[in-house]
Write a protein that holds these residues in place. Structure first.
Motif, PDB file in Angstrom:
ATOM      1  N   GLU A 170       0.801  -1.216   0.000  1.00 33.60           N
ATOM      2  CA  GLU A 170       0.000   0.000   0.000  1.00 33.60           C
ATOM      3  C   GLU A 170       0.845   1.282   0.000  1.00 33.60           C
ATOM      4  O   GLU A 170       0.555   2.213  -0.758  1.00 33.60           O
ATOM      5  N   PRO A 171       1.913   1.365   0.840  1.00 37.46           N
ATOM      6  CA  PRO A 171       2.763   2.557   0.730  1.00 37.46           C
ATOM      7  C   PRO A 171       3.384   2.713  -0.660  1.00 37.46           C
ATOM      8  O   PRO A 171       3.577   3.834  -1.138  1.00 37.46           O
ATOM      9  N   ALA A 172       3.698   1.577  -1.298  1.00 34.55           N
ATOM     10  CA  ALA A 172       4.249   1.659  -2.649  1.00 34.55           C
ATOM     11  C   ALA A 172       3.210   2.197  -3.625  1.00 34.55           C
ATOM     12  O   ALA A 172       3.506   3.063  -4.461  1.00 34.55           O
ATOM     13  N   PHE A 173       1.983   1.686  -3.531  1.00 29.68           N
ATOM     14  CA  PHE A 173       0.912   2.218  -4.369  1.00 29.68           C
ATOM     15  C   PHE A 173       0.692   3.701  -4.078  1.00 29.68           C
ATOM     16  O   PHE A 173       0.452   4.502  -4.989  1.00 29.68           O
ATOM     17  N   ALA A 174       0.772   4.057  -2.788  1.00 27.67           N
ATOM     18  CA  ALA A 174       0.571   5.455  -2.412  1.00 27.67           C
ATOM     19  C   ALA A 174       1.631   6.345  -3.053  1.00 27.67           C
ATOM     20  O   ALA A 174       1.336   7.451  -3.525  1.00 27.67           O
ATOM     21  N   LEU A 175       2.866   5.848  -3.081  1.00 25.36           N
ATOM     22  CA  LEU A 175       3.950   6.632  -3.676  1.00 25.36           C
ATOM     23  C   LEU A 175       3.724   6.819  -5.174  1.00 25.36           C
ATOM     24  O   LEU A 175       3.884   7.915  -5.717  1.00 25.36           O
ATOM     25  N   VAL A 176       3.316   5.733  -5.841  1.00 33.49           N
ATOM     26  CA  VAL A 176       3.088   5.804  -7.286  1.00 33.49           C
ATOM     27  C   VAL A 176       1.915   6.721  -7.609  1.00 33.49           C
ATOM     28  O   VAL A 176       1.985   7.586  -8.493  1.00 33.49           O
ATOM     29  N   ILE A 177       0.804   6.547  -6.871  1.00 36.24           N
ATOM     30  CA  ILE A 177      -0.375   7.370  -7.137  1.00 36.24           C
ATOM     31  C   ILE A 177      -0.129   8.819  -6.726  1.00 36.24           C
ATOM     32  O   ILE A 177      -0.590   9.756  -7.385  1.00 36.24           O
ATOM     33  N   GLY A 178       0.622   9.006  -5.634  1.00 38.81           N
ATOM     34  CA  GLY A 178       0.994  10.368  -5.246  1.00 38.81           C
ATOM     35  C   GLY A 178       1.797  11.058  -6.329  1.00 38.81           C
ATOM     36  O   GLY A 178       1.652  12.260  -6.580  1.00 38.81           O
ATOM     37  N   PHE A 179       2.654  10.287  -7.024  1.00 37.79           N
ATOM     38  CA  PHE A 179       3.451  10.842  -8.119  1.00 37.79           C
ATOM     39  C   PHE A 179       2.575  11.140  -9.335  1.00 37.79           C
ATOM     40  O   PHE A 179       2.667  12.223  -9.936  1.00 37.79           O
ATOM     41  N   LEU A 180       1.699  10.200  -9.703  1.00 38.19           N
ATOM     42  CA  LEU A 180       0.912  10.353 -10.923  1.00 38.19           C
ATOM     43  C   LEU A 180      -0.220  11.370 -10.769  1.00 38.19           C
ATOM     44  O   LEU A 180      -0.509  12.122 -11.704  1.00 38.19           O
ATOM     45  N   VAL A 181      -0.859  11.391  -9.576  1.00 41.78           N
ATOM     46  CA  VAL A 181      -2.054  12.216  -9.401  1.00 41.78           C
ATOM     47  C   VAL A 181      -1.749  13.533  -8.692  1.00 41.78           C
ATOM     48  O   VAL A 181      -2.304  14.580  -9.048  1.00 41.78           O
ATOM     49  N   LEU A 182      -0.843  13.469  -7.696  1.00 43.38           N
ATOM     50  CA  LEU A 182      -0.594  14.647  -6.859  1.00 43.38           C
ATOM     51  C   LEU A 182       0.760  15.289  -7.101  1.00 43.38           C
ATOM     52  O   LEU A 182       1.138  16.232  -6.400  1.00 43.38           O
ATOM     53  N   SER A 183       1.527  14.775  -8.084  1.00 38.16           N
ATOM     54  CA  SER A 183       2.851  15.326  -8.433  1.00 38.16           C
ATOM     55  C   SER A 183       3.814  15.310  -7.248  1.00 38.16           C
ATOM     56  O   SER A 183       4.647  16.211  -7.098  1.00 38.16           O
ATOM     57  N   GLN A 184       3.728  14.277  -6.386  1.00 38.96           N
ATOM     58  CA  GLN A 184       4.668  14.093  -5.281  1.00 38.96           C
ATOM     59  C   GLN A 184       5.768  13.153  -5.766  1.00 38.96           C
ATOM     60  O   GLN A 184       5.561  11.958  -5.912  1.00 38.96           O
ATOM     61  N   VAL A 185       6.966  13.705  -6.051  1.00 40.31           N
ATOM     62  CA  VAL A 185       8.027  12.965  -6.733  1.00 40.31           C
ATOM     63  C   VAL A 185       8.906  12.218  -5.725  1.00 40.31           C
ATOM     64  O   VAL A 185       9.487  12.838  -4.827  1.00 40.31           O
ATOM     65  N   PRO A 186       9.019  10.866  -5.823  1.00 33.56           N
ATOM     66  CA  PRO A 186       9.886  10.105  -4.908  1.00 33.56           C
ATOM     67  C   PRO A 186      11.344  10.179  -5.343  1.00 33.56           C
ATOM     68  O   PRO A 186      11.653  10.409  -6.516  1.00 33.56           O
ATOM     69  N   ASN A 187      12.272   9.937  -4.392  1.00 29.31           N
ATOM     70  CA  ASN A 187      13.688   9.872  -4.753  1.00 29.31           C
ATOM     71  C   ASN A 187      14.089   8.420  -5.009  1.00 29.31           C
ATOM     72  O   ASN A 187      13.275   7.497  -4.910  1.00 29.31           O
ATOM     73  N   GLY A 188      15.365   8.218  -5.330  1.00 33.20           N
ATOM     74  CA  GLY A 188      15.832   6.884  -5.697  1.00 33.20           C
ATOM     75  C   GLY A 188      15.690   5.866  -4.581  1.00 33.20           C
ATOM     76  O   GLY A 188      15.356   4.693  -4.827  1.00 33.20           O
ATOM     77  N   LEU A 189      15.953   6.277  -3.337  1.00 33.09           N
ATOM     78  CA  LEU A 189      15.844   5.341  -2.219  1.00 33.09           C
ATOM     79  C   LEU A 189      14.405   4.882  -2.032  1.00 33.09           C
ATOM     80  O   LEU A 189      14.145   3.713  -1.724  1.00 33.09           O
ATOM     81  N   ALA A 190      13.462   5.790  -2.225  1.00 38.38           N
ATOM     82  CA  ALA A 190      12.051   5.424  -2.120  1.00 38.38           C
ATOM     83  C   ALA A 190      11.671   4.409  -3.190  1.00 38.38           C
ATOM     84  O   ALA A 190      10.897   3.480  -2.938  1.00 38.38           O
ATOM     85  N   VAL A 191      12.207   4.586  -4.382  1.00 38.88           N
ATOM     86  CA  VAL A 191      11.946   3.615  -5.454  1.00 38.88           C
ATOM     87  C   VAL A 191      12.509   2.245  -5.067  1.00 38.88           C
ATOM     88  O   VAL A 191      11.886   1.204  -5.300  1.00 38.88           O
ATOM     89  N   GLY A 192      13.711   2.237  -4.445  1.00 45.20           N
ATOM     90  CA  GLY A 192      14.269   0.980  -3.962  1.00 45.20           C
ATOM     91  C   GLY A 192      13.369   0.339  -2.913  1.00 45.20           C
ATOM     92  O   GLY A 192      13.225  -0.891  -2.865  1.00 45.20           O
ATOM     93  N   GLY A 193      12.762   1.166  -2.064  1.00 43.64           N
ATOM     94  CA  GLY A 193      11.829   0.654  -1.076  1.00 43.64           C
ATOM     95  C   GLY A 193      10.635  -0.020  -1.720  1.00 43.64           C
ATOM     96  O   GLY A 193      10.143  -1.043  -1.223  1.00 43.64           O
ATOM     97  N   ILE A 194      10.169   0.540  -2.827  1.00 42.46           N
ATOM     98  CA  ILE A 194       9.059  -0.086  -3.548  1.00 42.46           C
ATOM     99  C   ILE A 194       9.442  -1.494  -4.000  1.00 42.46           C
ATOM    100  O   ILE A 194       8.663  -2.444  -3.881  1.00 42.46           O
ATOM    101  N   VAL A 195      10.652  -1.643  -4.507  1.00 45.19           N
ATOM    102  CA  VAL A 195      11.111  -2.957  -4.971  1.00 45.19           C
ATOM    103  C   VAL A 195      11.091  -3.963  -3.819  1.00 45.19           C
ATOM    104  O   VAL A 195      10.646  -5.108  -3.976  1.00 45.19           O
ATOM    105  N   LEU A 196      11.551  -3.533  -2.643  1.00 45.70           N
ATOM    106  CA  LEU A 196      11.587  -4.435  -1.491  1.00 45.70           C
ATOM    107  C   LEU A 196      10.184  -4.855  -1.057  1.00 45.70           C
ATOM    108  O   LEU A 196       9.938  -6.040  -0.777  1.00 45.70           O
ATOM    109  N   VAL A 197       9.254  -3.911  -0.976  1.00 50.66           N
ATOM    110  CA  VAL A 197       7.915  -4.281  -0.503  1.00 50.66           C
ATOM    111  C   VAL A 197       7.171  -5.114  -1.533  1.00 50.66           C
ATOM    112  O   VAL A 197       6.372  -5.985  -1.171  1.00 50.66           O
ATOM    113  N   VAL A 198       7.432  -4.882  -2.815  1.00 51.87           N
ATOM    114  CA  VAL A 198       6.818  -5.739  -3.839  1.00 51.87           C
ATOM    115  C   VAL A 198       7.331  -7.161  -3.709  1.00 51.87           C
ATOM    116  O   VAL A 198       6.559  -8.133  -3.771  1.00 51.87           O
ATOM    117  N   ALA A 199       8.642  -7.314  -3.489  1.00 45.13           N
ATOM    118  CA  ALA A 199       9.216  -8.650  -3.303  1.00 45.13           C
ATOM    119  C   ALA A 199       8.616  -9.326  -2.075  1.00 45.13           C
ATOM    120  O   ALA A 199       8.274 -10.520  -2.096  1.00 45.13           O
TER     121      ALA A 199
END
Length: 324
Positions: free
Chosen positions: A258-287
């Motif tokens: 859910e936090p990963a989805f929140a980050l993606v939707i926050g970026f696409l809908v609310l223009s909240q841009v994640p940094n590289g470490l946050a993207v790495g976090g998405i990979v970990l939670v998906v795994a």
């Protein structure tokens, strides 16, 4: 028909199961959980305009109130059909639902959507760590590492009041998971939600209702109705069905998505841009989510999950509902 008598439905196939005919209980439960999370994050992003008009708690109150009305109309619960234990569990679930909704809405009014979701995830993570064993606990810890990368608490940028609200929502979410599984096992269909949602609406009314009523307009009421379907009616129903098929530990780990989805939707809908470490976090939670799905099936799907359609606890209305 007694809402607490699953034997009355012996031999009947759940229509939710027919939506996933070739999937195992764990995989169909995981699919429902993922669909629920997507609805939640889309609903939260879509609620931003409503928050601007009537505030965070006002938006939560309006959504919960409409959700209560919808479930009462669709399910038409009869209190005499519930055992005392099922009624108390459904009531407690309503209090937890109201708490998590109000507190999280207050949190996202002060924090980015991804950060608030990640902090709230500490609730399901606690359930996952306590209730999981062996490899399941390893997936939970991997998810925790991913959430740390998503939140990056060392930056000190988060509003402390918002953090407090998000942590309060985490406690309520942990209670919500445990109670949802108990209610889902005890009450067929959506009978449990038809009791818990009006209780949640009452909790929200006591907290926020008096300050909001004077500001309502027909447009805001219509917006609240649409958002109530997206959040909470559809996702809470899917989560109840998912927890009939998954262990609470596996479900709690899956919530790391859910936090990963929140980050993606926050970026696409609310223009909240994640940094590289946050993207790495998405990979970990998906795994971690994939691992939890593979190892999280319950040993036996409860009898309540075998009842006719999930939108009604009273099968004598099935044909009428379908025909409409």
């Amino acid at each position: 028909m007694d809402a607490n008598s699953p034997e009355a439905f012996t031999g009947a196939m759940s229509r939710t199961s027919s939506l996933f005919p070739s999937l195992s209980p764990a995989r169909s439960g995981a699919s429902m959980a993922v669909a629920s999370m997507l609805c939640v994050q889309l609903g939260l992003a879509a609620s931003v305009g409503l928050i601007d008009d009537i505030g965070a708690t006002g938006a939560a109150w309006l959504r919960l109130s409409w959700a209560a009305v919808l479930l009462l109309v669709i399910v038409r619960p009869r209190i005499r059909d519930y055992s005392r234990e099922a009624l108390w569990a459904s009531t407690a679930l309503g209090v937890a639902t109201g708490g998590v909704t109000l507190l999280f809405m207050a949190a996202i009014a002060r924090l980015p959507l991804g950060t608030a979701s990640a902090l709230e995830f500490l609730g399901p993570l606690g359930v996952a760590v306590v209730r999981s064993r062996g490899v399941g606990r390893a997936w939970a810890l991997l998810a925790a590492a991913g959430v740390v990368c998503l939140t990056q608490p060392w930056t000190g940028d988060a509003d402390p009041v918002g953090v407090g609200f998000a942590l309060g929502a985490a406690v309520c979410w942990a209670a919500y998971i445990l109670l949802t599984q108990r209610v889902g096992d005890a009450v067929s269909g959506l009978g449990g939600l038809a009791v818990s949602m009006p209780v949640a609406a009452l909790v929200a009314t006591l907290v926020a209702g008096p300050d909001v009523v004077d500001h309502l307009t027909p447009e805001l009421l219509a917006m609240g109705l649409g958002l109530a379907i997206l959040l909470p009616v559809v996702p809470f129903a899917l989560e109840l069905l998912a927890l009939r098929r998954l262990t609470t530990g596996a479900f709690g780990t899956l919530m790391a998505l859910e936090p990963a989805f929140a980050l993606v939707i926050g970026f696409l809908v609310l223009s909240q841009v994640p940094n590289g470490l946050a993207v790495g976090g998405i990979v970990l939670v998906v795994a971690a989510g994939i691992g939890a799905e593979r190892s999280g099936s319950r040993s036996a799907v409860p009898a309540a999950a075998q009842c006719p359609p999930p939108w009604s606890s009273r099968p004598d209305h099935d044909s009428d509902w379908v025909s409409r």
